[in-house]
Design a protein around this motif. Structure first.
Motif, PDB file in Angstrom:
ATOM      1  N   HIS A  24       7.178   2.628  -4.475  1.00  0.00           N
ATOM      2  CA  HIS A  24       7.173   1.182  -4.866  1.00  0.00           C
ATOM      3  C   HIS A  24       8.750   0.651  -4.874  1.00  0.00           C
ATOM      4  O   HIS A  24       8.884  -0.777  -5.316  1.00  0.00           O
ATOM      5  N   ALA A  25       9.673   1.396  -4.435  1.00  0.00           N
ATOM      6  CA  ALA A  25      10.962   0.655  -4.653  1.00  0.00           C
ATOM      7  C   ALA A  25      11.209  -0.295  -3.454  1.00  0.00           C
ATOM      8  O   ALA A  25      11.960  -1.317  -3.838  1.00  0.00           O
ATOM      9  N   ALA A  26      10.667  -0.402  -2.219  1.00  0.00           N
ATOM     10  CA  ALA A  26      10.972  -1.355  -1.553  1.00  0.00           C
ATOM     11  C   ALA A  26      10.389  -2.604  -1.883  1.00  0.00           C
ATOM     12  O   ALA A  26      11.156  -3.860  -1.754  1.00  0.00           O
ATOM     13  N   VAL A  27       9.122  -2.752  -2.853  1.00  0.00           N
ATOM     14  CA  VAL A  27       8.711  -4.080  -3.263  1.00  0.00           C
ATOM     15  C   VAL A  27       9.584  -4.595  -4.180  1.00  0.00           C
ATOM     16  O   VAL A  27       9.775  -5.648  -4.571  1.00  0.00           O
ATOM     17  N   ARG A  28      10.010  -3.493  -5.106  1.00  0.00           N
ATOM     18  CA  ARG A  28      10.587  -3.834  -6.385  1.00  0.00           C
ATOM     19  C   ARG A  28      12.068  -4.518  -5.833  1.00  0.00           C
ATOM     20  O   ARG A  28      12.713  -5.433  -6.726  1.00  0.00           O
ATOM     21  N   ARG A  29      12.502  -4.225  -4.798  1.00  0.00           N
ATOM     22  CA  ARG A  29      13.785  -4.765  -4.360  1.00  0.00           C
ATOM     23  C   ARG A  29      13.601  -6.241  -4.120  1.00  0.00           C
ATOM     24  O   ARG A  29      14.459  -7.132  -4.217  1.00  0.00           O
ATOM     25  N   HIS A  30      12.285  -6.761  -3.700  1.00  0.00           N
ATOM     26  CA  HIS A  30      12.053  -8.002  -3.288  1.00  0.00           C
ATOM     27  C   HIS A  30      11.082  -8.611  -4.204  1.00  0.00           C
ATOM     28  O   HIS A  30      10.476  -9.480  -3.787  1.00  0.00           O
ATOM     29  N   SER A  42       2.305  -3.816  -3.758  1.00  0.00           N
ATOM     30  CA  SER A  42       2.654  -2.493  -3.653  1.00  0.00           C
ATOM     31  C   SER A  42       1.677  -1.671  -3.873  1.00  0.00           C
ATOM     32  O   SER A  42       1.692  -0.580  -3.053  1.00  0.00           O
ATOM     33  N   THR A  43       0.891  -1.755  -4.908  1.00  0.00           N
ATOM     34  CA  THR A  43      -0.310  -0.868  -4.947  1.00  0.00           C
ATOM     35  C   THR A  43      -1.067  -0.767  -3.763  1.00  0.00           C
ATOM     36  O   THR A  43      -1.620   0.377  -3.396  1.00  0.00           O
ATOM     37  N   LEU A  44      -1.774  -1.997  -3.267  1.00  0.00           N
ATOM     38  CA  LEU A  44      -2.429  -2.164  -2.138  1.00  0.00           C
ATOM     39  C   LEU A  44      -1.623  -1.482  -0.888  1.00  0.00           C
ATOM     40  O   LEU A  44      -2.414  -0.721   0.233  1.00  0.00           O
ATOM     41  N   TRP A  45      -0.437  -1.782  -0.787  1.00  0.00           N
ATOM     42  CA  TRP A  45       0.388  -1.133   0.324  1.00  0.00           C
ATOM     43  C   TRP A  45       0.175   0.364   0.525  1.00  0.00           C
ATOM     44  O   TRP A  45      -0.035   0.947   1.554  1.00  0.00           O
ATOM     45  N   GLU A  70       3.087  -0.112   8.784  1.00  0.00           N
ATOM     46  CA  GLU A  70       3.408  -1.612   9.057  1.00  0.00           C
ATOM     47  C   GLU A  70       1.719  -2.212   8.986  1.00  0.00           C
ATOM     48  O   GLU A  70       1.709  -3.328   8.310  1.00  0.00           O
ATOM     49  N   GLN A  71       0.769  -1.297   9.325  1.00  0.00           N
ATOM     50  CA  GLN A  71      -0.470  -1.882   9.234  1.00  0.00           C
ATOM     51  C   GLN A  71      -1.035  -2.247   7.784  1.00  0.00           C
ATOM     52  O   GLN A  71      -1.687  -3.189   7.554  1.00  0.00           O
ATOM     53  N   ALA A  72      -0.586  -1.191   6.991  1.00  0.00           N
ATOM     54  CA  ALA A  72      -0.929  -1.257   5.673  1.00  0.00           C
ATOM     55  C   ALA A  72      -0.084  -2.513   4.963  1.00  0.00           C
ATOM     56  O   ALA A  72      -1.005  -3.111   4.202  1.00  0.00           O
ATOM     57  N   LEU A  73       0.907  -2.639   5.089  1.00  0.00           N
ATOM     58  CA  LEU A  73       1.710  -3.943   4.704  1.00  0.00           C
ATOM     59  C   LEU A  73       1.184  -5.148   5.144  1.00  0.00           C
ATOM     60  O   LEU A  73       0.816  -6.216   4.190  1.00  0.00           O
ATOM     61  N   ASP A  74       0.580  -5.223   6.396  1.00  0.00           N
ATOM     62  CA  ASP A  74       0.069  -6.384   6.936  1.00  0.00           C
ATOM     63  C   ASP A  74      -1.452  -6.825   6.112  1.00  0.00           C
ATOM     64  O   ASP A  74      -1.534  -7.884   5.682  1.00  0.00           O
ATOM     65  N   THR A  75      -1.894  -5.605   5.914  1.00  0.00           N
ATOM     66  CA  THR A  75      -3.526  -5.638   5.055  1.00  0.00           C
ATOM     67  C   THR A  75      -3.000  -6.220   3.700  1.00  0.00           C
ATOM     68  O   THR A  75      -3.639  -7.042   3.214  1.00  0.00           O
ATOM     69  N   ALA A  76      -2.091  -5.634   2.917  1.00  0.00           N
ATOM     70  CA  ALA A  76      -1.677  -5.746   1.620  1.00  0.00           C
ATOM     71  C   ALA A  76      -1.194  -7.449   1.577  1.00  0.00           C
ATOM     72  O   ALA A  76      -1.627  -8.084   0.487  1.00  0.00           O
TER      73      ALA A  76
END
Length: 226
Positions: A24-30, A42-45, A70-76
């Motif tokens: 979850h660190a990537a989402v926390r940064r942004h 972040s949870t959905l990703w 990448e696909q999971a982020l697009d979905t989230a």
């Protein structure tokens, strides 16, 4: 295969994402750019990243873990109403340098100094794992980094865990395997590893027929077991 309490541990093997590195660190940064949907995204990703690995393994239609990420982020992003291409790229860039959990370097060094062999066994692609290990500064503490990409499939396929025993030429019960993912612990237990569940979030137990030998809040507790 069954556990044996009499055979000494020959190798400590760690899952990567969620166990050594904070997914979850990537989402926390942004988080400021994402607003109130940051936690949900972040949870959905993470959920979709894992879901895609399981369905791909079952179908025998492999895509490497970066493609699934990448696909999971697009979905989230779609599910949380985000459509910012620049933000998408920044989130993906951040995923290459996830923070490791605070205790990780100290625990790995202690285990290494005690003469143990250490390794990672992860769904992550080789490039992803190399970048994460380098960013955490733990490359000198690891004897091997195993990626399921070698087999073009994902956990919990039993031949994935066999990568460790074949390489080190040891029995499954000589491996202490640590993961924050209960499903991964179930798979490793079924294979015969001494599995230790790193339950960082206090999640409810599952797979009661495939229990770990210990449940810890973080890796620090592993030193008391070694």
């Amino acid at each position: 295969m069954s556990h044996s309490a009499t055979r000494p541990v020959s190798a400590y093997v760690f899952d990567a994402y969620g166990t050594l590195f904070d997914v979850h660190a990537a989402v926390r940064r942004h988080a400021g750019d994402l607003g109130p949907e940051a936690v949900s995204l972040s949870t959905l990703w993470r959920q979709k990243q894992l879901e895609y690995s399981w369905t791909r393994a079952l179908m025998g239609r492999y895509l490497d873990f970066w493609a699934l990420t990448e696909q999971a982020l697009d979905t989230a992003m779609a599910m949380t109403g985000k459509s910012d291409a620049n933000l998408r790229q920044r989130l993906l860039d951040a995923y290459w340098k996830l923070d490791c959990y605070q205790e990780v370097p100290t625990v790995l060094k202690r285990l290494k100094d005690d003469g143990n062999r250490l390794a990672i066994l992860s769904n992550g692609s080789p490039a992803m794992l190399e970048a994460a290990v380098r960013a955490a500064g733990i490359e000198d503490l690891l004897d091997e980094v195993f990626s399921t990409d070698l087999l073009k499939t994902y956990k919990t396929r039993q031949d994935v865990y066999e990568l460790v025993t074949n390489h080190f030429r040891i029995y499954p019960e000589a491996v202490s395997f640590q993961s924050s993912n209960r499903w991964d612990i179930a798979g490793a237990t079924a294979f015969g590893f001494r599995s230790v569940w790193i339950n960082r979030i206090g999640a409810a137990d599952e797979y009661s027929d495939l229990p770990p030998i210990a449940v810890l809040a973080d890796l620090q507790g592993l030193l008391a077991l070694s």
